[in-house]
Scaffold this motif. Structure first.
Motif, PDB file in Angstrom:
ATOM      1  N   LEU A   1       0.623  -1.300   0.199  1.00  0.00           N
ATOM      2  CA  LEU A   1      -0.096  -0.083  -0.216  1.00  0.00           C
ATOM      3  C   LEU A   1       0.815   1.112   0.033  1.00  0.00           C
ATOM      4  N   LYS A   2       0.855   2.047  -1.010  1.00  0.00           N
ATOM      5  CA  LYS A   2       1.696   3.210  -1.352  1.00  0.00           C
ATOM      6  C   LYS A   2       0.966   4.244  -0.950  1.00  0.00           C
ATOM      7  N   ASN A   3       1.402   5.044  -0.046  1.00  0.00           N
ATOM      8  CA  ASN A   3       0.745   6.387   0.146  1.00  0.00           C
ATOM      9  C   ASN A   3       1.502   7.497  -0.390  1.00  0.00           C
ATOM     10  N   LEU A   4       0.606   8.014  -1.463  1.00  0.00           N
ATOM     11  CA  LEU A   4       1.307   8.857  -2.605  1.00  0.00           C
ATOM     12  C   LEU A   4       1.632  10.269  -2.208  1.00  0.00           C
ATOM     13  N   LEU A   5       1.051  10.512  -0.921  1.00  0.00           N
ATOM     14  CA  LEU A   5       1.014  11.938  -0.473  1.00  0.00           C
ATOM     15  C   LEU A   5       2.354  12.074   0.552  1.00  0.00           C
ATOM     16  N   THR A   6       2.779  10.877   1.221  1.00  0.00           N
ATOM     17  CA  THR A   6       3.856  10.815   2.166  1.00  0.00           C
ATOM     18  C   THR A   6       5.069  10.073   1.617  1.00  0.00           C
ATOM     19  N   SER A   7       4.703   9.173   0.232  1.00  0.00           N
ATOM     20  CA  SER A   7       5.676   8.248  -0.229  1.00  0.00           C
ATOM     21  C   SER A   7       5.894   6.954   0.642  1.00  0.00           C
ATOM     22  N   GLU A   8       5.240   6.806   1.781  1.00  0.00           N
ATOM     23  CA  GLU A   8       5.498   5.693   2.485  1.00  0.00           C
ATOM     24  C   GLU A   8       4.978   4.318   2.000  1.00  0.00           C
ATOM     25  N   GLN A   9       5.191   3.407   2.539  1.00  0.00           N
ATOM     26  CA  GLN A   9       5.048   2.177   1.775  1.00  0.00           C
ATOM     27  C   GLN A   9       4.829   1.056   2.696  1.00  0.00           C
ATOM     28  N   LYS A  10       3.777   0.266   2.770  1.00  0.00           N
ATOM     29  CA  LYS A  10       3.688  -0.753   3.841  1.00  0.00           C
ATOM     30  C   LYS A  10       2.920  -1.965   3.238  1.00  0.00           C
ATOM     31  N   GLU A  11       3.646  -3.133   4.009  1.00  0.00           N
ATOM     32  CA  GLU A  11       2.675  -4.430   3.348  1.00  0.00           C
ATOM     33  C   GLU A  11       1.573  -4.621   4.065  1.00  0.00           C
ATOM     34  N   ILE A  12       0.667  -4.951   3.413  1.00  0.00           N
ATOM     35  CA  ILE A  12      -0.751  -5.376   3.987  1.00  0.00           C
ATOM     36  C   ILE A  12      -1.542  -6.591   3.575  1.00  0.00           C
ATOM     37  N   GLN A  13      -2.065  -7.334   4.613  1.00  0.00           N
ATOM     38  CA  GLN A  13      -2.745  -8.520   3.868  1.00  0.00           C
ATOM     39  C   GLN A  13      -3.951  -8.317   3.283  1.00  0.00           C
ATOM     40  N   GLN A  14      -4.343  -8.940   2.318  1.00  0.00           N
ATOM     41  CA  GLN A  14      -5.355  -8.575   1.453  1.00  0.00           C
ATOM     42  C   GLN A  14      -6.562  -8.312   2.216  1.00  0.00           C
ATOM     43  N   GLU A  15      -6.935  -9.087   3.293  1.00  0.00           N
ATOM     44  CA  GLU A  15      -8.269  -8.926   3.948  1.00  0.00           C
ATOM     45  C   GLU A  15      -8.254  -7.555   4.734  1.00  0.00           C
ATOM     46  N   ASP A  16      -7.362  -6.668   4.890  1.00  0.00           N
ATOM     47  CA  ASP A  16      -7.115  -5.746   5.832  1.00  0.00           C
ATOM     48  C   ASP A  16      -6.933  -4.458   5.148  1.00  0.00           C
ATOM     49  N   LEU A  17      -6.689  -4.493   3.618  1.00  0.00           N
ATOM     50  CA  LEU A  17      -6.503  -3.378   2.948  1.00  0.00           C
ATOM     51  C   LEU A  17      -7.713  -2.661   3.062  1.00  0.00           C
ATOM     52  N   LEU A  18      -8.809  -2.898   2.885  1.00  0.00           N
ATOM     53  CA  LEU A  18     -10.116  -2.041   2.665  1.00  0.00           C
ATOM     54  C   LEU A  18     -10.113  -1.244   4.011  1.00  0.00           C
ATOM     55  N   SER A  19     -10.150  -1.866   5.101  1.00  0.00           N
ATOM     56  CA  SER A  19      -9.921  -1.262   6.473  1.00  0.00           C
ATOM     57  C   SER A  19      -9.094  -0.189   6.638  1.00  0.00           C
TER      58      SER A  19
END
Ligand code: AMP
Length: 424
Positions: free
Chosen positions: A399-417
């Motif tokens: 999950l890339k935050n385009l405003l802060t450029s930070e990136q995080k690995e997220i499990q599929q089921e947690d993406l939406l929340s």
């Protein structure tokens, strides 16, 4: 052949519509807090409605109406509405709205049509928001309508305005004042310009409206209608002013502010802005207790209302630097496809997330990964999720935050929340 908008009309383009929506939402929100409901009436009406409802001696009826016959043989004459008050009163009478509620409070956001010479702030199709309070003769109604109009401008951040206020008294006051004014002007008749000469008999109060600098002194020294007010109107006006003082609504008394029609009575007001050019009126209104009878009601129907031009408000918002702060909404997330298989997953997921309330962008042009990321940035998306075979197999997404450029690995089921909490 290339078609263009007709002179004096405008497109409201996607880049501008958020600002329009912001104005409309602000107005609706204020109207709601005052207990007003929306009314929508047809764009065209029987021409006679406006002849009676606005008055034949006005510029609007005299030369600005778009009038047409529905067919060549028809006896009927129709007119594109040049203002809303007559239509609202027509609807009030037609549907006996007064029988349902002793005070009927309605607002509108409508387009109007006047055959004008287009210039900055003056168009042939333009928009107004406004309100009518029908059924109360009391000064509380006048004060509330004015305060409501001012609250909308206030909440929009509009400054540099002056609220002008006057009272026109009752019909007897105006008859008396008409003679006093004519007696005052008569010795100066030769000095009047052609328009004012024409108004001298038909509608002398409107001479006070004249913007001709040569007449300024003459008008300034004219006897004032406020000095001729009947007792009831005088106390009505005093009460309106007291309420406005209590509300902290500032005003100046302007004896030149007149509405030269028989059915206008007592309070008249206008809001002008120093940020506008020659067309400096943002909005205005007043009490029109005689209109109902004019349109066929059996008894007087007390009413007061206002109308505000939206295009002029836009000019004022622009010069105050407010419009640029109202930005179109940005996507919460762009789902970026790395392969055809990912595209299928993205289509389904985007649909599901939109149902959950997120604004989700996907690529509709089958572009490269780089081009899709460029697009996500151009659109101002908060997040981008790159979806490829690997992600779909492992269920782990970046999950890339385009405003802060930070990136995080997220499990599929947690993406939406995760996206929901971070964009809420
Ligand atoms: P009126 O109905 O003439 O009292 O106008 C009320 C408000 O509508 C004015 O104060 C203006 O802000 C706006 N308005 C009136 N005529 C036009 C026009 N031709 N083009 C744009 N705005 C207008």
């Amino acid at each position: 052949m290339k078609f263009q908008t007709i002179t004096g009309t405008k497109d409201i383009l996607p880049s501008e519509s958020s600002l329009w929506q912001h104005i409309e939402q602000t107005a609706r929100s204020v109207f709601k807090r005052f207990g007003y409901s929306e009314i929508r009436t047809p764009v065209f009406e029987d021409t006679n409605l406006f002849l009676r409802g606005i008055g034949e001696t006005t510029d609007i009826v005299g030369k600005e109406m778009y009038t047409f016959k529905p067919s060549a043989e028809s006896e009927e004459s129709l007119t594109l509405r040049p203002e809303m008050t007559a239509s609202v009163m027509r609807a009030y009478l037609q549907h006996s709205l007064g029988a349902q509620s002793p005070v009927v409070k309605v607002y509108y956001i409508s387009e109007l049509f006047r055959k004008e010479k287009p210039q900055k702030g003056r168009y042939r199709q333009f928009w107004q928001f406004g309100a009518e309070c029908i059924g109360s003769a009391n000064p509380e109604a006048d004060a509330e309508v004015i305060a409501m109009m001012m609250m909308i401008y206030d909440e929009l951040g509009i400054k540099n305005t002056t609220l002008k206020l006057n009272s026109l008294g009752d019909i007897e006051t105006r008859k008396r004042y008409r003679t006093i004014l004519q007696d005052y002007l008569r010795p100066h008749f030769d000095k009047l310009d052609a328009v004012s000469k024409e108004r001298f008999e038909k509608n002398p109060l409107r001479i006070l409206d004249s913007k001709n600098p040569d007449l300024k002194e003459l008008i300034e020294n004219a006897p004032r209608i406020l000095e001729c007010l009947d007792e009831v109107s005088k106390s009505h006006f005093e009460t309106v002013k007291t309420y406005l003082d209590d509300f902290g609504v500032k005003y100046v008394i302007d004896h030149r502010l007149v509405r030269g029609l028989d059915y206008y009575s007592r309070t008249a007001f206008e809001l002008v802005s120093s940020d506008l050019g020659a067309q400096d009126a943002l909005g205005g209104g007043g009490r029109y207790d005689g209109l109902g009878e004019q349109l066929g009601a059996e008894k007087e129907i007390p009413a007061v209302g206002f109308a505000s031009g939206i295009e002029r408000l836009l000019i004022a918002l622009e010069s105050a630097g407010i419009s640029e702060k109202i930005q179109p909404p940005k996507p919460d997330v762009m789902l970026v496809a790395q392969s055809p298989l990912a595209r299928g997953w993205i289509m389904k997921t985007a649909q599901a997330w939109r149902k959950e309330g997120l604004t989700v962008e996907t690529d509709l042009l089958a572009r490269s990964l780089k081009a899709q990321m460029r697009e996500a940035n151009r659109l101002g998306a908060t997040f981008a999720v790159i979806v490829g075979e690997n992600e779909l197999q492992t269920g782990k997404f970046q999950l890339k935050n385009l405003l802060t450029s930070e990136q995080k690995e997220i499990q599929q089921e947690d993406l939406l929340s995760e996206i929901k909490t971070r964009t809420a």
